[in-house]
Design a protein around this motif. Structure first.
Motif, PDB file in Angstrom:
ATOM      1  N   GLU A 197     -81.426 -10.662 -60.929  1.00  0.00           N
ATOM      2  CA  GLU A 197     -80.405 -10.356 -59.925  1.00  0.00           C
ATOM      3  C   GLU A 197     -79.809 -11.668 -59.402  1.00  0.00           C
ATOM      4  O   GLU A 197     -80.385 -12.734 -59.603  1.00  0.00           O
ATOM      5  N   SER A 198     -78.687 -11.576 -58.734  1.00  0.00           N
ATOM      6  CA  SER A 198     -78.044 -12.762 -58.174  1.00  0.00           C
ATOM      7  C   SER A 198     -79.070 -13.525 -57.335  1.00  0.00           C
ATOM      8  O   SER A 198     -79.832 -12.914 -56.587  1.00  0.00           O
ATOM      9  N   PRO A 199     -79.145 -14.854 -57.481  1.00  0.00           N
ATOM     10  CA  PRO A 199     -80.192 -15.622 -56.806  1.00  0.00           C
ATOM     11  C   PRO A 199     -80.304 -15.334 -55.304  1.00  0.00           C
ATOM     12  O   PRO A 199     -79.317 -15.423 -54.566  1.00  0.00           O
ATOM     13  N   LYS A 200     -81.510 -15.001 -54.863  1.00  0.00           N
ATOM     14  CA  LYS A 200     -81.752 -14.612 -53.465  1.00  0.00           C
ATOM     15  C   LYS A 200     -81.340 -15.682 -52.464  1.00  0.00           C
ATOM     16  O   LYS A 200     -80.830 -15.375 -51.400  1.00  0.00           O
ATOM     17  N   GLY A 201     -81.574 -16.924 -52.787  1.00  0.00           N
ATOM     18  CA  GLY A 201     -81.260 -18.007 -51.861  1.00  0.00           C
ATOM     19  C   GLY A 201     -79.791 -18.363 -51.804  1.00  0.00           C
ATOM     20  O   GLY A 201     -79.398 -19.315 -51.129  1.00  0.00           O
ATOM     21  N   ARG A 202     -78.949 -17.598 -52.504  1.00  0.00           N
ATOM     22  CA  ARG A 202     -77.511 -17.876 -52.529  1.00  0.00           C
ATOM     23  C   ARG A 202     -76.681 -16.634 -52.243  1.00  0.00           C
ATOM     24  O   ARG A 202     -75.537 -16.535 -52.670  1.00  0.00           O
ATOM     25  N   ARG A 203     -77.249 -15.698 -51.528  1.00  0.00           N
ATOM     26  CA  ARG A 203     -76.525 -14.472 -51.191  1.00  0.00           C
ATOM     27  C   ARG A 203     -75.969 -14.566 -49.770  1.00  0.00           C
ATOM     28  O   ARG A 203     -76.267 -15.493 -49.045  1.00  0.00           O
TER      29      ARG A 203
ATOM     30  N   LYS B  51     -78.301  -4.591 -59.769  1.00  0.00           N
ATOM     31  CA  LYS B  51     -78.321  -4.120 -58.380  1.00  0.00           C
ATOM     32  C   LYS B  51     -77.524  -5.035 -57.451  1.00  0.00           C
ATOM     33  O   LYS B  51     -77.308  -4.697 -56.294  1.00  0.00           O
ATOM     34  N   THR B  52     -77.164  -6.203 -57.927  1.00  0.00           N
ATOM     35  CA  THR B  52     -76.448  -7.186 -57.122  1.00  0.00           C
ATOM     36  C   THR B  52     -75.121  -7.509 -57.796  1.00  0.00           C
ATOM     37  O   THR B  52     -74.801  -6.959 -58.848  1.00  0.00           O
ATOM     38  N   SER B  53     -74.377  -8.433 -57.218  1.00  0.00           N
ATOM     39  CA  SER B  53     -73.142  -8.925 -57.830  1.00  0.00           C
ATOM     40  C   SER B  53     -73.066 -10.425 -57.587  1.00  0.00           C
ATOM     41  O   SER B  53     -73.777 -10.960 -56.739  1.00  0.00           O
TER      42      SER B  53
ATOM     43  N   GLY C  14     -55.505 -14.803 -51.130  1.00  0.00           N
ATOM     44  CA  GLY C  14     -56.621 -14.415 -50.282  1.00  0.00           C
ATOM     45  C   GLY C  14     -57.760 -13.705 -50.999  1.00  0.00           C
ATOM     46  O   GLY C  14     -58.743 -13.323 -50.384  1.00  0.00           O
ATOM     47  N   GLY C  15     -57.625 -13.524 -52.312  1.00  0.00           N
ATOM     48  CA  GLY C  15     -58.649 -12.806 -53.063  1.00  0.00           C
ATOM     49  C   GLY C  15     -59.624 -13.714 -53.781  1.00  0.00           C
ATOM     50  O   GLY C  15     -59.434 -14.918 -53.871  1.00  0.00           O
ATOM     51  N   ALA C  16     -60.690 -13.112 -54.288  1.00  0.00           N
ATOM     52  CA  ALA C  16     -61.672 -13.805 -55.121  1.00  0.00           C
ATOM     53  C   ALA C  16     -62.307 -12.762 -56.043  1.00  0.00           C
ATOM     54  O   ALA C  16     -62.296 -11.565 -55.746  1.00  0.00           O
ATOM     55  N   LEU C  17     -62.850 -13.229 -57.155  1.00  0.00           N
ATOM     56  CA  LEU C  17     -63.442 -12.346 -58.155  1.00  0.00           C
ATOM     57  C   LEU C  17     -64.960 -12.370 -58.100  1.00  0.00           C
ATOM     58  O   LEU C  17     -65.559 -13.394 -57.772  1.00  0.00           O
ATOM     59  N   PHE C  18     -65.556 -11.238 -58.427  1.00  0.00           N
ATOM     60  CA  PHE C  18     -67.003 -11.163 -58.599  1.00  0.00           C
ATOM     61  C   PHE C  18     -67.299 -10.195 -59.736  1.00  0.00           C
ATOM     62  O   PHE C  18     -66.432  -9.417 -60.152  1.00  0.00           O
ATOM     63  N   CYS C  19     -68.508 -10.285 -60.267  1.00  0.00           N
ATOM     64  CA  CYS C  19     -68.911  -9.462 -61.407  1.00  0.00           C
ATOM     65  C   CYS C  19     -70.267  -8.820 -61.161  1.00  0.00           C
ATOM     66  O   CYS C  19     -71.068  -9.311 -60.358  1.00  0.00           O
ATOM     67  N   ASP C  20     -70.523  -7.758 -61.901  1.00  0.00           N
ATOM     68  CA  ASP C  20     -71.851  -7.151 -61.957  1.00  0.00           C
ATOM     69  C   ASP C  20     -71.951  -6.348 -63.252  1.00  0.00           C
ATOM     70  O   ASP C  20     -70.997  -6.312 -64.041  1.00  0.00           O
ATOM     71  N   ARG C  21     -73.105  -5.730 -63.442  1.00  0.00           N
ATOM     72  CA  ARG C  21     -73.312  -4.890 -64.619  1.00  0.00           C
ATOM     73  C   ARG C  21     -73.767  -3.512 -64.145  1.00  0.00           C
ATOM     74  O   ARG C  21     -74.778  -3.384 -63.458  1.00  0.00           O
TER      75      ARG C  21
ATOM     76  N   ALA D 137     -76.033  -8.307 -50.993  1.00  0.00           N
ATOM     77  CA  ALA D 137     -76.361  -8.215 -52.417  1.00  0.00           C
ATOM     78  C   ALA D 137     -75.403  -9.015 -53.297  1.00  0.00           C
ATOM     79  O   ALA D 137     -75.401  -8.864 -54.505  1.00  0.00           O
ATOM     80  N   ARG D 138     -74.573  -9.872 -52.691  1.00  0.00           N
ATOM     81  CA  ARG D 138     -73.675 -10.705 -53.501  1.00  0.00           C
ATOM     82  C   ARG D 138     -73.970 -12.174 -53.281  1.00  0.00           C
ATOM     83  O   ARG D 138     -73.974 -12.673 -52.164  1.00  0.00           O
TER      84      ARG D 138
END
Length: 188
Positions: free
Chosen positions: A83-89, A139-141, A154-161, A179-180
């Protein structure tokens, strides 16, 4: 705020090498045909890169070698945590987004954290390549590098599966969620 010394002690280096080598040996599908001894030698010659890998590890990224640049010989590490690194959410996208928030500001931004760590946020292409090596962000992004034309608006992109598919989405760059986080890359 004083700058962190970007060098590891001998004990920290040995501990990190043990972790990285064990992960390398456990996940051979990520780096077919690569030799750990050559990777370690290159890391030993670049202590600032080793410091960055340690930062990736400390924040939960579980960095691993995923490729080698055929032209430069650089080894390429990505965060390979499930999952997306916990220390960087719970971070917005960048400094501009952070400063634009009037209430409930997050503590940091993805771009600022990556810069301090000495890594780059994955591009959408790199994110897709990572997903070929396993199933990540179920479970994260994760924030990904955003084209300037989207960011200017003003936008930004993110990904998940999800649903066995990698999705690329958009959000306001100033948004942040528990969770991001973001995934990084490092060339050594």
């Amino acid at each position: 705020m004083p700058m962190k010394k970007k060098e590891l002690s001998q004990e920290q280096r040995e501990e990190l090498f043990d972790i990285l080598k064990a992960r390398f040996e456990k996940n051979t599908n990520r780096h077919k045909g690569m030799d750990w001894a050559k990777i370690q030698a290159k890391l030993e010659a670049n202590p600032e890169k080793l410091w960055s890998l340690n930062e990736m590890e400390l924040t939960g990224g579980e960095p691993d070698v995923v490729d080698q640049d055929k032209e430069t010989g650089d080894y390429i590490f990505y965060d390979c945590s499930t999952e997306s690194p916990k220390g960087r959410r719970k971070v917005c996208y960048d400094r501009e987004a952070l400063e634009s928030r009037k209430k409930h500001k997050p503590e940091n931004s993805a771009i600022d954290m990556a810069t301090v760590m000495g890594i780059k946020i994955l591009t959408t292409e790199q994110y897709s390549e990572l997903q070929k090596l396993g199933k990540f962000d179920m479970k994260t992004s994760s924030w990904v590098q955003t084209p300037e034309n989207i960011r200017k608006l003003g936008g930004a992109l993110f990904c998940d599966r999800r649903y066995e598919t990698v999705f690329v989405y958009h959000n306001g760059a100033d948004s942040y969620y528990g969770a991001r986080g973001f995934r990084g890359s490092l060339r050594v």
